[in-house]
Motif scaffolding. Structure first.
Motif, mmCIF file in Angstrom:
data_model
loop_
_atom_site.group_PDB
_atom_site.id
_atom_site.type_symbol
_atom_site.label_atom_id
_atom_site.label_comp_id
_atom_site.label_asym_id
_atom_site.label_seq_id
_atom_site.Cartn_x
_atom_site.Cartn_y
_atom_site.Cartn_z
ATOM 1 N N ILE A 41 2.724 -0.404 -6.085
ATOM 2 C CA ILE A 41 2.169 0.221 -4.898
ATOM 3 C C ILE A 41 0.745 0.607 -5.265
ATOM 4 C CG2 ILE A 41 2.542 2.743 -3.680
ATOM 5 C CD1 ILE A 41 4.800 0.654 -3.558
ATOM 6 N N LYS A 44 -3.063 2.448 -3.961
ATOM 7 C CA LYS A 44 -3.788 3.430 -3.154
ATOM 8 C C LYS A 44 -5.154 3.000 -3.346
ATOM 9 C CE LYS A 44 -2.959 8.280 -2.259
ATOM 10 N NZ LYS A 44 -2.237 9.565 -2.769
ATOM 11 N N SER A 98 1.007 -1.328 0.054
ATOM 12 C CA SER A 98 0.048 -0.015 -0.105
ATOM 13 C C SER A 98 0.718 1.207 0.161
ATOM 14 C CB SER A 98 -0.928 0.068 1.179
ATOM 15 O OG SER A 98 -0.063 0.334 2.175
ATOM 16 N N ALA A 99 0.364 2.083 -0.497
ATOM 17 C CA ALA A 99 0.992 3.558 -0.354
ATOM 18 C C ALA A 99 1.661 3.901 0.977
ATOM 19 C CB ALA A 99 0.138 4.698 -1.019
ATOM 20 N N ARG A 100 0.903 3.461 2.250
ATOM 21 C CA ARG A 100 1.272 3.945 3.435
ATOM 22 C C ARG A 100 2.343 3.022 3.833
ATOM 23 N NH1 ARG A 100 -1.834 6.059 7.800
ATOM 24 N NH2 ARG A 100 -3.798 5.927 6.333
ATOM 25 N N GLU A 101 2.208 1.703 3.490
ATOM 26 C CA GLU A 101 3.274 0.708 3.727
ATOM 27 C C GLU A 101 4.583 1.094 3.039
ATOM 28 O OE1 GLU A 101 1.315 -3.620 4.277
ATOM 29 O OE2 GLU A 101 1.514 -2.787 2.124
ATOM 30 N N ALA A 102 4.498 1.760 1.896
ATOM 31 C CA ALA A 102 5.657 2.356 1.203
ATOM 32 C C ALA A 102 6.370 3.396 1.820
ATOM 33 C CB ALA A 102 5.391 2.545 -0.389
ATOM 34 N N LYS A 103 5.426 4.273 2.202
ATOM 35 C CA LYS A 103 6.040 5.706 2.827
ATOM 36 C C LYS A 103 6.584 5.168 4.360
ATOM 37 C CE LYS A 103 3.801 8.892 5.487
ATOM 38 N NZ LYS A 103 2.890 9.485 5.837
ATOM 39 N N ASN A 104 5.897 4.327 5.129
ATOM 40 C CA ASN A 104 6.427 4.052 6.445
ATOM 41 C C ASN A 104 7.604 3.120 6.094
ATOM 42 O OD1 ASN A 104 4.531 5.748 7.315
ATOM 43 N ND2 ASN A 104 3.341 4.197 7.985
ATOM 44 N N MET A 106 11.075 -1.079 1.043
ATOM 45 C CA MET A 106 10.564 -0.955 -0.477
ATOM 46 C C MET A 106 11.539 -0.960 -1.545
ATOM 47 S SD MET A 106 8.921 1.911 -3.032
ATOM 48 C CE MET A 106 9.730 2.992 -2.419
ATOM 49 N N PHE A 139 9.943 2.906 3.443
ATOM 50 C CA PHE A 139 10.646 3.251 2.445
ATOM 51 C C PHE A 139 11.876 2.302 1.957
ATOM 52 C CE2 PHE A 139 13.432 5.865 -0.274
ATOM 53 C CZ PHE A 139 12.367 5.935 -1.275
#
Length: 67
Positions: A27, A29, A5-11, A16, A13
């Motif tokens: 990714i 969303k 998820s975009a959140r997983e990728a952000k948190n 990823m 990084f």
């Protein structure tokens, strides 16, 4: 292909990036794919195009990429 998820990728990084070096990472969303992260090597391989003789050459840049 790994999916995050975009959140997983952000948190995550760093995770990823490490994952994308091994395989493409999709990714998502809101449950829909929005981008795929790939390694530089895979990007360069995908950026090659073939001539009529079958020789691999770099794809020409788009106008937006020239500047």
């Amino acid at each position: 292909m790994k999916i995050m998820s975009a959140r997983e990728a952000k948190n995550g990084f760093g995770l990823m990036i490490d994952s994308a070096r091994a395989e493409p990472v999709l990714i998502e969303k809101h449950g829909r794919g929005v981008v795929v992260v790939v390694s530089v090597e895979e990007y360069e391989r995908l950026s090659l195009t073939r001539t009529s003789e079958g020789k691999a050459v770099k794809a020409p840049k788009k106008n937006s990429e020239r500047n």
